[in-house]
Design a protein around this motif. Structure first.
Motif, short mmCIF file in Angstrom:
data_model
loop_
_atom_site.label_atom_id
_atom_site.label_comp_id
_atom_site.label_asym_id
_atom_site.label_seq_id
_atom_site.Cartn_x
_atom_site.Cartn_y
_atom_site.Cartn_z
N THR A 69 0.83 -1.20 0.00
CA THR A 69 0.00 0.00 0.00
C THR A 69 0.86 1.26 0.00
O THR A 69 0.51 2.25 -0.63
N THR A 70 2.01 1.20 0.67
CA THR A 70 2.94 2.33 0.62
C THR A 70 3.48 2.50 -0.79
O THR A 70 3.55 3.63 -1.31
N SER A 73 0.85 3.96 -3.01
CA SER A 73 0.66 5.39 -2.72
C SER A 73 1.77 6.22 -3.33
O SER A 73 1.52 7.32 -3.85
N LEU A 76 1.07 6.44 -7.04
CA LEU A 76 0.01 7.42 -7.27
C LEU A 76 0.52 8.85 -7.14
O LEU A 76 0.16 9.73 -7.92
N LEU A 77 1.37 9.09 -6.16
CA LEU A 77 1.93 10.42 -5.95
C LEU A 77 2.80 10.84 -7.13
O LEU A 77 2.70 11.97 -7.62
N PHE A 101 -7.00 14.52 -3.05
CA PHE A 101 -6.01 13.50 -3.35
C PHE A 101 -4.88 13.50 -2.32
O PHE A 101 -4.43 12.44 -1.87
N LEU A 105 -3.81 10.40 0.13
CA LEU A 105 -2.45 9.87 0.21
C LEU A 105 -1.88 9.95 1.61
O LEU A 105 -1.21 9.03 2.08
N ASN A 108 -3.42 7.19 3.54
CA ASN A 108 -2.86 5.91 3.12
C ASN A 108 -1.50 5.67 3.76
O ASN A 108 -1.22 4.58 4.24
N PHE A 109 -0.64 6.68 3.73
CA PHE A 109 0.68 6.53 4.34
C PHE A 109 0.57 6.31 5.85
O PHE A 109 1.27 5.47 6.42
#
Length: 130
Positions: A69-70, A73, A76-77, A101, A105, A108-109
């Protein structure tokens, strides 16, 4: 109070399940008028994997999921940053999307970190007992 604290440790898994459900819901509603048989299989796989993690409580799977997941993310970034650099105008809608967004993020982090921290020092005997 101890019961409440023991239930709070599952927040990262529930968060990622809810994000995957939102991803599934948005993707199906966008394609629902054009394609009748559209199913977002990656979102379903993410939902199932995190539900399996809830039931198994495996420390190695938890570490792998938090790392994935990191990594997702970060990808995505990077993709959003490259899109932002090529954007012609940065109007109000773009600013609101960037704010939403960024919040996603950041959460998520944070949830990936909390999930990794939970499974980092979990001994094998405790993993089997729970």
């Amino acid at each position: 109070m101890k019961q409440l604290l023991s239930n709070l440790k599952w927040i990262p898994e529930f968060y990622f399940i809810m994000v995957a459900l939102l991803w599934f819901y948005i993707s199906v509603n966008q394609h629902g008028t054009r394609i009748d048989n559209f199913i977002n299989f990656p979102a379903i796989i993410v939902i199932v994997i995190f539900q399996i993690q809830l039931f198994l409580n495996d420390s190695s799977l938890g570490k792998v999921l938090s790392g994935l997941t990191t990594l997702a993310s970060v990808i995505l970034l990077v993709s959003f940053t490259s899109k932002l650099m090529h954007m012609a105008s940065f109007d109000y809608n773009s600013q609101m999307f960037t704010l939403k967004f960024g919040n996603l993020l950041l959460l998520n982090f944070l949830m990936a970190f909390l999930m990794y921290r939970k499974y980092k020092n979990m001994p094998i005997s405790q993993e089997i007992a729970e």
